[in-house]
Design an enzyme around this catalytic site. Structure first.
Site, PDB file in Angstrom:
ATOM      1  N   LYS A  22       6.554   6.672   4.765  1.00  0.00           N
ATOM      2  CA  LYS A  22       7.758   7.697   5.285  1.00  0.00           C
ATOM      3  C   LYS A  22       7.214   9.017   5.562  1.00  0.00           C
ATOM      4  O   LYS A  22       6.192   9.604   4.815  1.00  0.00           O
ATOM      5  CB  LYS A  22       9.153   7.803   4.536  1.00  0.00           C
ATOM      6  N   PRO A 107      -1.561   5.759   2.391  1.00  0.00           N
ATOM      7  CA  PRO A 107      -2.235   6.663   1.634  1.00  0.00           C
ATOM      8  C   PRO A 107      -1.710   6.648  -0.050  1.00  0.00           C
ATOM      9  O   PRO A 107      -0.636   6.854   0.073  1.00  0.00           O
ATOM     10  CB  PRO A 107      -2.320   7.968   2.410  1.00  0.00           C
ATOM     11  N   VAL A 108      -2.637   6.439  -0.879  1.00  0.00           N
ATOM     12  CA  VAL A 108      -2.007   6.480  -2.007  1.00  0.00           C
ATOM     13  C   VAL A 108      -1.787   7.821  -2.460  1.00  0.00           C
ATOM     14  O   VAL A 108      -2.701   8.779  -2.378  1.00  0.00           O
ATOM     15  CB  VAL A 108      -3.300   5.774  -3.097  1.00  0.00           C
ATOM     16  N   ALA A 109      -0.869   8.078  -3.190  1.00  0.00           N
ATOM     17  CA  ALA A 109      -0.504   9.350  -3.962  1.00  0.00           C
ATOM     18  C   ALA A 109      -0.477  10.543  -2.782  1.00  0.00           C
ATOM     19  O   ALA A 109      -0.900  11.808  -3.038  1.00  0.00           O
ATOM     20  CB  ALA A 109      -1.442   9.786  -5.100  1.00  0.00           C
ATOM     21  N   GLY A 111       2.173  11.527  -0.860  1.00  0.00           N
ATOM     22  CA  GLY A 111       3.489  12.303  -0.463  1.00  0.00           C
ATOM     23  C   GLY A 111       4.192  11.230   0.859  1.00  0.00           C
ATOM     24  O   GLY A 111       5.103  12.024   1.375  1.00  0.00           O
ATOM     25  N   ASP A 149      13.126   7.594  -3.596  1.00  0.00           N
ATOM     26  CA  ASP A 149      12.706   7.250  -2.308  1.00  0.00           C
ATOM     27  C   ASP A 149      12.594   5.585  -2.155  1.00  0.00           C
ATOM     28  O   ASP A 149      12.605   5.258  -0.882  1.00  0.00           O
ATOM     29  CB  ASP A 149      11.261   7.765  -2.094  1.00  0.00           C
TER      30      ASP A 149
HETATM   31  O1  C5P Z   1      13.094   9.457  -8.279  1.00  0.00           O
HETATM   32  P1  C5P Z   1      11.601   9.492  -8.728  1.00  0.00           P
HETATM   33  O2  C5P Z   1      11.050   8.733  -9.734  1.00  0.00           O
HETATM   34  O3  C5P Z   1      10.627   9.316  -7.437  1.00  0.00           O
HETATM   35  O4  C5P Z   1      11.076  11.007  -8.998  1.00  0.00           O
HETATM   36  C1  C5P Z   1       9.950  11.491  -9.358  1.00  0.00           C
HETATM   37  C2  C5P Z   1      10.159  13.047  -9.964  1.00  0.00           C
HETATM   38  O5  C5P Z   1      10.346  13.950  -8.844  1.00  0.00           O
HETATM   39  C3  C5P Z   1      11.214  13.060 -10.990  1.00  0.00           C
HETATM   40  O6  C5P Z   1      10.975  12.864 -12.338  1.00  0.00           O
HETATM   41  C4  C5P Z   1      11.506  14.519 -10.688  1.00  0.00           C
HETATM   42  O7  C5P Z   1      10.527  15.520 -11.400  1.00  0.00           O
HETATM   43  C5  C5P Z   1      11.198  14.898  -9.184  1.00  0.00           C
HETATM   44  N1  C5P Z   1      12.430  14.684  -8.348  1.00  0.00           N
HETATM   45  C6  C5P Z   1      13.397  15.713  -8.431  1.00  0.00           C
HETATM   46  N2  C5P Z   1      14.459  15.650  -7.473  1.00  0.00           N
HETATM   47  C7  C5P Z   1      14.580  14.702  -6.841  1.00  0.00           C
HETATM   48  C8  C5P Z   1      13.548  13.822  -6.606  1.00  0.00           C
HETATM   49  C9  C5P Z   1      12.444  13.907  -7.474  1.00  0.00           C
HETATM   50  O8  C5P Z   1      13.267  16.799  -9.190  1.00  0.00           O
HETATM   51  N3  C5P Z   1      15.551  14.670  -5.885  1.00  0.00           N
END
Ligand code: C5P
Length: 314
Positions: A22, A107-109, A111, A149
């Site tokens: 995405k 792509p890994v890590a 974004g 996500d």
């Molecule tokens: O939800 P997910 O595990 O992918 O999120 C990874 C990290 O990204 C969370 O631990 C948080 O630090 C940050 N995050 C956030 N606010 C969001 C989504 C992710 O701060 N809405």
């Protein structure tokens, strides 16, 4: 059907699921909440760079991965795809008996939600392999538990994510958009980028406003209007990603110099996404970005793309 002696049931066949990457065409980030997450207005668009996740019968949970950057993918229980299989097994009261294999193209890590895509793929593949019959609502609920996500990776297309990004409203898209993704060496940690976002806001003495979707951007998506989409692309995490990885400024400049209509950091980075006028412009742009030395590689992709789907048996 006759069953050979010693094998009480025929072994189920492996199940392969295809899952998209995405790009966030708008990522509006509000203040940190009490639970540490940030309130978002997150406009997701699926792109046709896809991983494949295969679930095969096994005695216990194993994980393997192949493809570019596979050596960077953790193969232990911290992997989101393995956690997805374990979560489904726990919810449905079955043993997490599966060999998961990830064929990496995303792509890994970078974004681009590759890990989230694999988690959605693993859920769908294991559900089909084990015959656990999870409903769409149950799958979406498990996706949200796995990560902000992950629900979008299941759904695909385009959607507005509210809350921490997991509360989805599907969006209409009126045309095909052509993208180039410039990938960098090494990843950027999503929590670190959000922490930097908080630090920059604090330093500026500003409380981030409540995030709102851009009406102009949603209209551009609905009309398939690439010029208007280019004008309205926005990522509130970009200053934080640039602060942690200043070299991304050169990647963005290289893409614009090479004719991109617009460019932005993809999600929390470090991949950069560039919008091109058409397929030919995207091919030229990808070539120029590879030659510029401002990125490790460049991939062309179109959007929208469909969400996680079981592939017919091959
Ligand atoms: O939800 P997910 O595990 O992918 O999120 C990874 C990290 O990204 C969370 O631990 C948080 O630090 C940050 N995050 C956030 N606010 C969001 C989504 C992710 O701060 N809405």
């Amino acid at each position: 059907m006759s069953v050979p002696s010693g094998e009480p049931y025929p072994k189920p066949r492996p199940v392969t699921v295809t899952v998209p990457a995405k790009v966030n065409v708008q990522l509006a980030v509000g203040p940190a909440r009490a639970d540490g997450f940030h309130e978002l207005a997150n406009v997701f668009l699926a792109v046709d760079l896809r991983d494949e996740v295969t679930a095969s019968p096994a005695d216990h949970l194993t994980l393997s991965c192949a493809g570019p950057g596979a050596e960077l993918v953790p193969l232990d229980e911290s992997n989101l795809a393995a956690r997805a299989a374990a979560l489904l097994a726990a919810r449905k009261g079955v043993r997490p008996a599966v060999a998961l294999h990830i064929d990496k193209r995303v792509p890994v890590a970078g974004g681009m939600a590759g890990g989230s895509a694999d988690a959605a793929g693993a859920l769908l593949a294991c559900d089909a392999l084990w015959g656990t019959g999870a409903s769409r609502a149950e799958l979406l609920d498990m996706c949200a538990e796995l990560g902000s996500d992950v629900p979008f990776s299941l759904v695909g297309g385009a959607a507005l994510g509210r809350g921490r990004g997991e509360v989805l409203t599907e969006l209409p898209v009126g045309g095909v958009f052509h993208w180039v993704f410039a990938v960098a060496d090494g990843g950027l940690s999503t929590p670190a980028v959000y922490r930097e976002f908080d630090r920059l806001a604090q330093e500026a003495g500003q409380r981030p406003p409540d995030p709102k979707p851009s009406h102009a951007l949603l209209t551009a998506l609905e009309r398939g209007d690439v010029g208007e989409l280019a004008r309205t692309l926005a990522n509130d995490l970009q200053p934080a990603a640039l602060s942690l990885r200043p070299a991304l400024g050169e990647t963005l400049a290289a893409g614009r110099a090479a004719g991109a209509l617009a460019g932005l950091v993809s999600g929390s980075g470090p991949s950069c996404a560039f919008l091109a006028r058409d397929e030919e412009a995207a091919a030229v742009l990808a070539h120029a970005l590879r030659d510029s030395g401002a990125c490790r590689d460049a991939h062309v992709a179109t959007s929208p793309a469909h969400g996680a789907r079981v592939l017919p048996n091959r």
